[in-house]
Scaffold this active site. Structure first.
Site, PDB file in Angstrom:
ATOM      1  N   ASP A   1      59.794  49.865  27.460  1.00  0.00           N
ATOM      2  CA  ASP A   1      60.162  49.372  26.739  1.00  0.00           C
ATOM      3  C   ASP A   1      60.584  48.176  26.546  1.00  0.00           C
ATOM      4  OD1 ASP A   1      61.120  49.098  23.809  1.00  0.00           O
ATOM      5  OD2 ASP A   1      62.849  50.543  24.727  1.00  0.00           O
TER       6      ASP A   1
ATOM      7  N   GLY B   1      59.321  43.423  22.999  1.00  0.00           N
ATOM      8  CA  GLY B   1      59.456  42.399  22.582  1.00  0.00           C
ATOM      9  C   GLY B   1      60.554  41.580  22.485  1.00  0.00           C
TER      10      GLY B   1
ATOM     11  N   HIS C   1      53.576  42.263  24.310  1.00  0.00           N
ATOM     12  CA  HIS C   1      52.719  43.256  24.672  1.00  0.00           C
ATOM     13  C   HIS C   1      51.671  42.662  25.975  1.00  0.00           C
ATOM     14  CE1 HIS C   1      54.996  45.019  22.025  1.00  0.00           C
ATOM     15  NE2 HIS C   1      54.275  45.208  21.034  1.00  0.00           N
TER      16      HIS C   1
ATOM     17  N   GLU D   1      54.838  57.436  16.129  1.00  0.00           N
ATOM     18  CA  GLU D   1      56.060  56.532  15.567  1.00  0.00           C
ATOM     19  C   GLU D   1      55.739  54.964  15.283  1.00  0.00           C
ATOM     20  OE1 GLU D   1      57.294  58.573  17.320  1.00  0.00           O
ATOM     21  OE2 GLU D   1      57.049  60.088  15.967  1.00  0.00           O
TER      22      GLU D   1
ATOM     23  N   TRP E   1      53.430  53.328  13.840  1.00  0.00           N
ATOM     24  CA  TRP E   1      52.300  52.644  13.112  1.00  0.00           C
ATOM     25  C   TRP E   1      52.932  52.069  12.278  1.00  0.00           C
ATOM     26  CZ3 TRP E   1      47.077  52.747  13.434  1.00  0.00           C
ATOM     27  CH2 TRP E   1      47.155  53.790  14.679  1.00  0.00           C
TER      28      TRP E   1
ATOM     29  N   LEU F   1      44.984  59.001  42.185  1.00  0.00           N
ATOM     30  CA  LEU F   1      46.377  59.183  41.038  1.00  0.00           C
ATOM     31  C   LEU F   1      46.023  59.481  39.390  1.00  0.00           C
ATOM     32  CD1 LEU F   1      49.399  58.154  40.108  1.00  0.00           C
ATOM     33  CD2 LEU F   1      47.909  55.667  39.971  1.00  0.00           C
TER      34      LEU F   1
HETATM   35  C1  FPP Z   1      57.894  49.209  23.836  1.00  0.00           C
HETATM   36  O1  FPP Z   1      58.488  47.794  23.304  1.00  0.00           O
HETATM   37  C2  FPP Z   1      56.244  48.621  24.079  1.00  0.00           C
HETATM   38  C3  FPP Z   1      55.306  49.003  23.812  1.00  0.00           C
HETATM   39  C4  FPP Z   1      55.567  49.698  22.159  1.00  0.00           C
HETATM   40  C5  FPP Z   1      53.604  49.202  24.083  1.00  0.00           C
HETATM   41  C6  FPP Z   1      53.651  49.552  24.934  1.00  0.00           C
HETATM   42  C7  FPP Z   1      51.826  48.634  25.761  1.00  0.00           C
HETATM   43  C8  FPP Z   1      51.660  47.971  26.512  1.00  0.00           C
HETATM   44  C9  FPP Z   1      52.690  47.620  27.944  1.00  0.00           C
HETATM   45  C10 FPP Z   1      50.837  47.468  26.529  1.00  0.00           C
HETATM   46  C11 FPP Z   1      49.431  48.846  27.083  1.00  0.00           C
HETATM   47  C12 FPP Z   1      48.030  48.397  27.091  1.00  0.00           C
HETATM   48  C13 FPP Z   1      46.843  48.212  28.119  1.00  0.00           C
HETATM   49  C14 FPP Z   1      45.733  47.611  27.883  1.00  0.00           C
HETATM   50  C15 FPP Z   1      46.308  49.661  28.405  1.00  0.00           C
HETATM   51  P1  FPP Z   1      59.111  47.339  21.900  1.00  0.00           P
HETATM   52  O2  FPP Z   1      58.005  46.092  21.218  1.00  0.00           O
HETATM   53  O3  FPP Z   1      59.395  48.617  21.702  1.00  0.00           O
HETATM   54  O4  FPP Z   1      59.972  45.908  22.969  1.00  0.00           O
HETATM   55  P2  FPP Z   1      61.609  45.664  22.180  1.00  0.00           P
HETATM   56  O5  FPP Z   1      61.781  46.970  22.315  1.00  0.00           O
HETATM   57  O6  FPP Z   1      61.954  44.746  22.823  1.00  0.00           O
HETATM   58  O7  FPP Z   1      61.046  45.918  20.825  1.00  0.00           O
END
Ligand code: FPP
Length: 239
Positions: free
Chosen positions: A19, A22, A36, A66, A68, A129
């Site tokens: 997390d 963003g 991301h 969620e 989506w 792994l």
């Molecule tokens: C949550 O942060 C993160 C996600 C919803 C996406 C996680 C995805 C990746 C790390 C990329 C993986 C990629 C590959 C190719 C496997 P947030 O957007 O909710 O952050 P915020 O809480 O600061 O808004």
């Protein structure tokens, strides 16, 4: 080289809620999607570190049922990131990694599902792994799917209700054959589970850190693992 841990105390299965992408981007005046992309780079590094430390199973919350609800632009960017970078982020070919996926595939693009199936097939005999990406995954959805399978088995006369033990139910979940989660790590400062592996984390030790996912590095991982190795796990038993 990082530190070495008492191998007998290492968590067998680590689940990670990544997390804070963003916020990481916002602090730099960048769009969320840049967060991301950086998150994917962090994931690539972390997989190597987990493997190097000697962890056997690592399961990452990559896209939730969620997620989506996010803007169309963000959903599309995340899906494209997965489609275009899967093999690069999880270098299963060179690193002996077994790559698996949990979650529904019905709502994913044909291109992505093909890549996932190929990766699973090509890495199925790897002995390093086991990396599992949870995509369109929700813990409740996992449980509902297992419950439906149990009802079908019952309907077809293969089991009767009294046969539905915890062990049997576990085998109907998407994580059939996996050890239970020992350590759950959540980055980004929130102290909640967000519908992640609800069944599988029943006895997990929970590690929450304010560090944003993109800043979570080997040192942070070692801190979490060290904290875990100092925990006394009793599984409901007395001291
Ligand atoms: C949550 O942060 C993160 C996600 C919803 C996406 C996680 C995805 C990746 C790390 C990329 C993986 C990629 C590959 C190719 C496997 P947030 O957007 O909710 O952050 P915020 O809480 O600061 O808004």
């Amino acid at each position: 080289m990082g530190r070495t841990f008492d191998e007998n105390k290492l968590p067998l299965h680590v689940a990670i809620i990544m997390d804070g992408n963003g916020r990481w981007a916002k602090r730099r005046g960048l769009p969320r999607t840049a967060g991301h992309r950086e998150g994917a780079r962090t994931l690539r590094r972390l997989i190597r570190d987990l493997s190097d430390i000697g962890i056997r199973y690592a399961t990452f919350y990559t896209f939730s049922t969620e997620n989506w609800k996010r803007s169309e632009d963000e959903v599309n960017a995340l899906m494209k990131l997965l489609e275009d970078n899967l093999d690069d982020v999880v270098n299963y070919k060179d690193e002996n990694i077994r790559l698996r996926f949990i979650g529904g595939r019905e709502r994913l693009s044909e291109k992505l599902v093909k890549k996932m199936e190929n990766a699973e097939e090509n890495s199925k005999d790897h002995t390093g792994l086991t990396v599992t990406l949870a995509i369109d995954y929700g813990g409740r959805d996992d449980i509902i799917r297992a419950a439906k399978k149990a009802m079908e088995l019952c309907r077809d006369g293969e089991i009767s209700p009294k046969d539905l033990t915890e062990e049997k139910f576990s085998s109907l979940l998407s994580t059939d054959g996996y050890p239970e989660v020992d350590l759950l790590i959540r980055t980004g400062g929130e102290i909640r589970i967000s519908n992640y592996m609800n069944w599988q984390i029943s006895y997990a030790e929970m590690y929450f850190t304010d560090t944003l996912w993109c800043d979570f590095d080997r040192k942070e991982l070692e801190k979490a693992v060290e904290w875990y190795t100092s925990r006394s796990r009793r599984f409901g038993d007395a001291k």
